[in-house]
Design a protein around this motif. Structure first.
Motif, PDB file in Angstrom:
ATOM      1  N   TYR A 151       0.858  -1.187   0.000  1.00  0.00           N
ATOM      2  CA  TYR A 151       0.000   0.000   0.000  1.00  0.00           C
ATOM      3  C   TYR A 151       0.894   1.237   0.000  1.00  0.00           C
ATOM      4  O   TYR A 151       1.659   1.455   0.934  1.00  0.00           O
ATOM      5  N   LEU A 152       0.823   2.002  -1.059  1.00  0.00           N
ATOM      6  CA  LEU A 152       1.554   3.256  -1.170  1.00  0.00           C
ATOM      7  C   LEU A 152       0.573   4.381  -0.854  1.00  0.00           C
ATOM      8  O   LEU A 152      -0.521   4.435  -1.413  1.00  0.00           O
ATOM      9  N   HIS A 153       0.962   5.259   0.054  1.00  0.00           N
ATOM     10  CA  HIS A 153       0.028   6.303   0.451  1.00  0.00           C
ATOM     11  C   HIS A 153       0.747   7.506   1.060  1.00  0.00           C
ATOM     12  O   HIS A 153       1.912   7.429   1.427  1.00  0.00           O
ATOM     13  N   LYS A 154      -0.002   8.591   1.111  1.00  0.00           N
ATOM     14  CA  LYS A 154       0.423   9.816   1.778  1.00  0.00           C
ATOM     15  C   LYS A 154      -0.381   9.907   3.067  1.00  0.00           C
ATOM     16  O   LYS A 154      -1.555   9.546   3.091  1.00  0.00           O
TER      17      LYS A 154
ATOM     18  N   ILE B 228       3.756  12.696   5.502  1.00  0.00           N
ATOM     19  CA  ILE B 228       4.636  11.540   5.353  1.00  0.00           C
ATOM     20  C   ILE B 228       4.259  10.734   4.107  1.00  0.00           C
ATOM     21  O   ILE B 228       3.083  10.613   3.766  1.00  0.00           O
ATOM     22  N   ARG B 229       5.273  10.172   3.456  1.00  0.00           N
ATOM     23  CA  ARG B 229       5.071   9.256   2.334  1.00  0.00           C
ATOM     24  C   ARG B 229       5.417   7.847   2.808  1.00  0.00           C
ATOM     25  O   ARG B 229       6.493   7.620   3.364  1.00  0.00           O
ATOM     26  N   PHE B 230       4.508   6.915   2.601  1.00  0.00           N
ATOM     27  CA  PHE B 230       4.651   5.561   3.131  1.00  0.00           C
ATOM     28  C   PHE B 230       4.667   4.501   2.035  1.00  0.00           C
ATOM     29  O   PHE B 230       3.925   4.586   1.065  1.00  0.00           O
ATOM     30  N   ILE B 231       5.490   3.482   2.269  1.00  0.00           N
ATOM     31  CA  ILE B 231       5.369   2.186   1.627  1.00  0.00           C
ATOM     32  C   ILE B 231       4.977   1.263   2.768  1.00  0.00           C
ATOM     33  O   ILE B 231       5.679   1.197   3.779  1.00  0.00           O
ATOM     34  N   GLY B 232       3.877   0.589   2.637  1.00  0.00           N
ATOM     35  CA  GLY B 232       3.456  -0.344   3.677  1.00  0.00           C
ATOM     36  C   GLY B 232       3.098  -1.683   3.060  1.00  0.00           C
ATOM     37  O   GLY B 232       2.584  -1.731   1.942  1.00  0.00           O
ATOM     38  N   ILE B 233       3.415  -2.736   3.764  1.00  0.00           N
ATOM     39  CA  ILE B 233       2.951  -4.059   3.359  1.00  0.00           C
ATOM     40  C   ILE B 233       2.030  -4.542   4.468  1.00  0.00           C
ATOM     41  O   ILE B 233       2.380  -4.486   5.654  1.00  0.00           O
ATOM     42  N   PHE B 234       0.853  -4.960   4.061  1.00  0.00           N
ATOM     43  CA  PHE B 234      -0.172  -5.414   4.989  1.00  0.00           C
ATOM     44  C   PHE B 234      -0.448  -6.878   4.719  1.00  0.00           C
ATOM     45  O   PHE B 234      -0.509  -7.312   3.570  1.00  0.00           O
TER      46      PHE B 234
ATOM     47  N   LYS C 180      -3.096  -6.645   9.127  1.00  0.00           N
ATOM     48  CA  LYS C 180      -2.089  -6.152  10.063  1.00  0.00           C
ATOM     49  C   LYS C 180      -0.942  -5.533   9.281  1.00  0.00           C
ATOM     50  O   LYS C 180      -0.700  -5.899   8.126  1.00  0.00           O
ATOM     51  N   VAL C 181      -0.239  -4.625   9.920  1.00  0.00           N
ATOM     52  CA  VAL C 181       0.928  -3.999   9.307  1.00  0.00           C
ATOM     53  C   VAL C 181       2.083  -4.991   9.392  1.00  0.00           C
ATOM     54  O   VAL C 181       2.408  -5.481  10.467  1.00  0.00           O
TER      55      VAL C 181
END
Length: 160
Positions: free
Chosen positions: A112-115, A133-139, A147-148
């Motif tokens: 999940y790429l998000h601001k 903040i700019r995020f790269i997240g894997i859920f 879950k993160v």
């Protein structure tokens, strides 16, 4: 960290993370909504529900790439830093998320790429802090709940 390096990191993560077959999996609207809600509410869960509820939102294998220090922290290291901040009395009071992309990695795993803009009250001051903040997240979906599993983030570049 420069934006170019951040983008390169996204590409590397995509290639490493997409080794599993994803052609048959599309991120559903419900999954997108659940992941987006989790990410938006995560700072507020800490503020409103407390530490135990917050730490349950991270997978047992969670990792965080601290880009400025160029190190990967495991779950315990990362959460201990957040706990210190929390125990000092600091709290988020608002969180806004703008989705950029949902990228399937596997049936139960989504990048999940998000601001995100998080607003905080800093303890013992009248000071209000806001981070863009700019995020790269894997859920990862575990027992029916997202879950993160991984995060890497950086503050948005300042316009001069």
């Amino acid at each position: 960290m420069k934006l170019k390096t951040f983008v390169l990191a996204i590409v590397v993560i995509l290639f490493l993370g997409c080794s599993q077959e994803t052609d048959d999996y599309v991120v559903s609207k419900q999954d997108k909504e659940e992941i987006e809600a989790l990410k938006k509410n995560l700072p507020l869960i800490l503020a409103n529900e407390g530490w135990k509820s917050y730490e349950k939102k991270f997978s047992k294998n969670y990792q965080n790439w601290y880009m400025l220090g160029d190190q990967v922290r495991n779950r315990e290291e990362y959460l201990s830093l957040v706990k210190q901040w929390y125990d000092a009395g600091n709290r988020a009071n608002d969180s806004e998320v703008e989705s950029v992309a949902f990228i399937p990695i596997a049936k139960n795993k989504v990048m999940y790429l998000h601001k995100q803009v998080e607003k905080f009250d800093i303890v013992n001051t009248e000071k209000k802090v806001s981070r863009d903040i700019r995020f790269i997240g894997i859920f990862i979906k575990e027992k029916g709940e997202w879950k993160v599993d991984f995060t890497a983030f950086m503050d948005a570049p300042k316009n001069n």
